[in-house]
Design a protein around this motif. Structure first.
Motif, PDB file in Angstrom:
ATOM      1  N   ASN A   1      31.073 127.447  30.511  1.00 53.83           N
ATOM      2  CA  ASN A   1      29.813 127.542  31.251  1.00 53.83           C
ATOM      3  C   ASN A   1      30.002 128.213  32.602  1.00 53.83           C
ATOM      4  O   ASN A   1      29.142 128.948  33.055  1.00 53.83           O
ATOM      5  N   ALA A   2      31.129 127.947  33.263  1.00 55.45           N
ATOM      6  CA  ALA A   2      31.375 128.570  34.564  1.00 55.45           C
ATOM      7  C   ALA A   2      31.442 130.078  34.411  1.00 55.45           C
ATOM      8  O   ALA A   2      30.900 130.826  35.234  1.00 55.45           O
ATOM      9  N   GLU A   3      32.101 130.557  33.369  1.00 55.26           N
ATOM     10  CA  GLU A   3      32.211 131.997  33.128  1.00 55.26           C
ATOM     11  C   GLU A   3      30.841 132.596  32.806  1.00 55.26           C
ATOM     12  O   GLU A   3      30.464 133.639  33.329  1.00 55.26           O
ATOM     13  N   ARG A   4      30.081 131.902  31.976  1.00 53.35           N
ATOM     14  CA  ARG A   4      28.786 132.416  31.536  1.00 53.35           C
ATOM     15  C   ARG A   4      27.761 132.448  32.673  1.00 53.35           C
ATOM     16  O   ARG A   4      26.918 133.332  32.729  1.00 53.35           O
ATOM     17  N   HIS A   5      27.835 131.471  33.589  1.00 49.45           N
ATOM     18  CA  HIS A   5      26.833 131.348  34.657  1.00 49.45           C
ATOM     19  C   HIS A   5      27.379 131.679  36.046  1.00 49.45           C
ATOM     20  O   HIS A   5      26.769 131.325  37.041  1.00 49.45           O
ATOM     21  N   ARG A   6      28.507 132.365  36.109  1.00 50.32           N
ATOM     22  CA  ARG A   6      29.145 132.579  37.413  1.00 50.32           C
ATOM     23  C   ARG A   6      28.303 133.375  38.408  1.00 50.32           C
ATOM     24  O   ARG A   6      28.469 133.229  39.611  1.00 50.32           O
ATOM     25  N   ASP A   7      27.391 134.203  37.915  1.00 51.69           N
ATOM     26  CA  ASP A   7      26.543 134.999  38.808  1.00 51.69           C
ATOM     27  C   ASP A   7      25.214 134.324  39.126  1.00 51.69           C
ATOM     28  O   ASP A   7      24.378 134.897  39.823  1.00 51.69           O
ATOM     29  N   ASN A   8      25.018 133.116  38.630  1.00 48.20           N
ATOM     30  CA  ASN A   8      23.772 132.384  38.849  1.00 48.20           C
ATOM     31  C   ASN A   8      23.920 131.508  40.095  1.00 48.20           C
ATOM     32  O   ASN A   8      24.675 130.533  40.081  1.00 48.20           O
TER      33      ASN A   8
ATOM     34  N   GLU B   1      22.016 129.281  41.383  1.00 47.26           N
ATOM     35  CA  GLU B   1      21.627 127.886  41.155  1.00 47.26           C
ATOM     36  C   GLU B   1      22.772 127.124  40.479  1.00 47.26           C
ATOM     37  O   GLU B   1      23.059 125.980  40.811  1.00 47.26           O
ATOM     38  N   PHE B   2      23.453 127.777  39.534  1.00 47.92           N
ATOM     39  CA  PHE B   2      24.602 127.152  38.882  1.00 47.92           C
ATOM     40  C   PHE B   2      25.708 126.886  39.892  1.00 47.92           C
ATOM     41  O   PHE B   2      26.323 125.819  39.900  1.00 47.92           O
ATOM     42  N   GLN B   3      25.959 127.861  40.759  1.00 47.18           N
ATOM     43  CA  GLN B   3      27.018 127.697  41.764  1.00 47.18           C
ATOM     44  C   GLN B   3      26.721 126.512  42.686  1.00 47.18           C
ATOM     45  O   GLN B   3      27.611 125.706  42.974  1.00 47.18           O
ATOM     46  N   ARG B   4      25.454 126.399  43.130  1.00 44.72           N
ATOM     47  CA  ARG B   4      25.079 125.268  43.984  1.00 44.72           C
ATOM     48  C   ARG B   4      25.228 123.943  43.234  1.00 44.72           C
ATOM     49  O   ARG B   4      25.771 122.977  43.758  1.00 44.72           O
ATOM     50  N   ASP B   5      24.735 123.923  41.993  1.00 38.51           N
ATOM     51  CA  ASP B   5      24.803 122.710  41.189  1.00 38.51           C
ATOM     52  C   ASP B   5      26.256 122.315  40.930  1.00 38.51           C
ATOM     53  O   ASP B   5      26.616 121.140  40.989  1.00 38.51           O
ATOM     54  N   MET B   6      27.089 123.301  40.643  1.00 41.49           N
ATOM     55  CA  MET B   6      28.504 123.042  40.396  1.00 41.49           C
ATOM     56  C   MET B   6      29.180 122.465  41.635  1.00 41.49           C
ATOM     57  O   MET B   6      29.936 121.485  41.556  1.00 41.49           O
ATOM     58  N   MET B   7      28.890 123.036  42.799  1.00 41.87           N
ATOM     59  CA  MET B   7      29.496 122.535  44.040  1.00 41.87           C
ATOM     60  C   MET B   7      29.011 121.119  44.353  1.00 41.87           C
ATOM     61  O   MET B   7      29.794 120.256  44.752  1.00 41.87           O
TER      62      MET B   7
ATOM     63  N   THR C   1      17.545 127.527  33.429  1.00 38.60           N
ATOM     64  CA  THR C   1      18.535 127.464  34.505  1.00 38.60           C
ATOM     65  C   THR C   1      19.111 126.062  34.664  1.00 38.60           C
ATOM     66  O   THR C   1      19.846 125.800  35.603  1.00 38.60           O
ATOM     67  N   GLY C   2      18.791 125.150  33.755  1.00 33.87           N
ATOM     68  CA  GLY C   2      19.281 123.775  33.867  1.00 33.87           C
ATOM     69  C   GLY C   2      20.726 123.653  33.425  1.00 33.87           C
ATOM     70  O   GLY C   2      21.222 124.424  32.615  1.00 33.87           O
ATOM     71  N   MET C   3      21.411 122.646  33.981  1.00 36.70           N
ATOM     72  CA  MET C   3      22.810 122.424  33.656  1.00 36.70           C
ATOM     73  C   MET C   3      23.033 121.150  32.853  1.00 36.70           C
ATOM     74  O   MET C   3      24.123 120.908  32.369  1.00 36.70           O
ATOM     75  N   GLY C   4      22.021 120.296  32.750  1.00 35.38           N
ATOM     76  CA  GLY C   4      22.156 119.083  31.954  1.00 35.38           C
ATOM     77  C   GLY C   4      22.979 117.986  32.590  1.00 35.38           C
ATOM     78  O   GLY C   4      23.270 116.977  31.960  1.00 35.38           O
ATOM     79  N   ILE C   5      23.369 118.157  33.839  1.00 42.59           N
ATOM     80  CA  ILE C   5      24.217 117.163  34.490  1.00 42.59           C
ATOM     81  C   ILE C   5      23.417 115.920  34.853  1.00 42.59           C
ATOM     82  O   ILE C   5      23.893 114.801  34.712  1.00 42.59           O
ATOM     83  N   GLY C   6      22.180 116.099  35.293  1.00 38.60           N
ATOM     84  CA  GLY C   6      21.349 114.965  35.683  1.00 38.60           C
ATOM     85  C   GLY C   6      21.093 114.016  34.524  1.00 38.60           C
ATOM     86  O   GLY C   6      21.166 112.802  34.669  1.00 38.60           O
TER      87      GLY C   6
END
Length: 195
Positions: free
Chosen positions: A1-8, A10-16, A145-150
């Motif tokens: 997922n990090a590779e697929r969404h690395r330019d997103n 929102e993903f970067q913020r959510d990941m951090m 753009t959801g990550m499913g973490i919540g």
């Protein structure tokens, strides 16, 4: 997922945010292990009705959100985390419901003595396969753009306090999530001590 969404972004913020949250929890756990102390955040009796009303106020006067607190019931948990979980369920329902759709939040007791929180929408819904195989797994989401973490963290927390969830959903018909939470024992006003 990090590779697929690395330019997103929102993903970067959510990941951090996720990494910082996990590091904070790990540091807290390590501190407890070193000191041999019982957990600082013991579960206690929490007014779930007040939490639902706060979320209703926070979402503003939305015509799409209808709240029915039939009884102001207490459950056993951590107020801040329960508010996060309920807020997440409500926000997901709102996100899945287009203009003109409705999200209904109901709080009531059950015949078996549990607290029942129901979040129901008439939004996009989910397939039975998604509910069964992917809904409560990290990095699985129906949102573009959801990550499913919540959803994953909410399910893990509810399980840890003895709550259970039932999900009924169908594509283009909406979703109903029922959360069954434990009631405090009679006279239960103080914190539960860790075993």
């Amino acid at each position: 997922n990090a590779e697929r969404h690395r330019d997103n972004p929102e993903f970067q913020r959510d990941m951090m945010d996720t990494v910082q949250h996990v590091v904070s929890r790990m540091n807290h756990l390590l501190l407890q292990l070193r000191s041999g102390a019982t957990p600082i955040e013991n579960a206690k009796s929490v007014d779930l009705g007040e939490i639902v009303r706060r979320i209703e106020r926070a979402k503003g006067a939305s015509a799409r959100l209808r709240v029915d607190v039939r009884q102001s019931l207490n459950t056993v948990g951590h107020e801040e985390r329960l508010e996060h979980v309920v807020g997440h369920l409500v926000q997901n329902a709102l996100d899945a419901t287009e203009d003109g759709g409705v999200v209904e939040v109901t709080l009531d007791g059950t015949d078996s003595g549990e607290v029942l929180l129901e979040v129901k929408d008439n939004g996009i819904g989910m397939s039975s396969e998604f509910v069964r195989e992917r809904l409560f797994r990290p990095f699985q989401s129906t949102k573009p753009t959801g990550m499913g973490i919540g959803a994953y963290e909410s399910a893990q927390y509810l399980q840890s306090i003895g709550a259970r969830m039932q999900v009924n959903s169908a594509p283009n018909e909406g979703t109903c999530i029922q959360v069954f939470l434990p009631r405090p024992k009679t006279g239960y006003n103080t914190m539960i001590q860790a075993a």
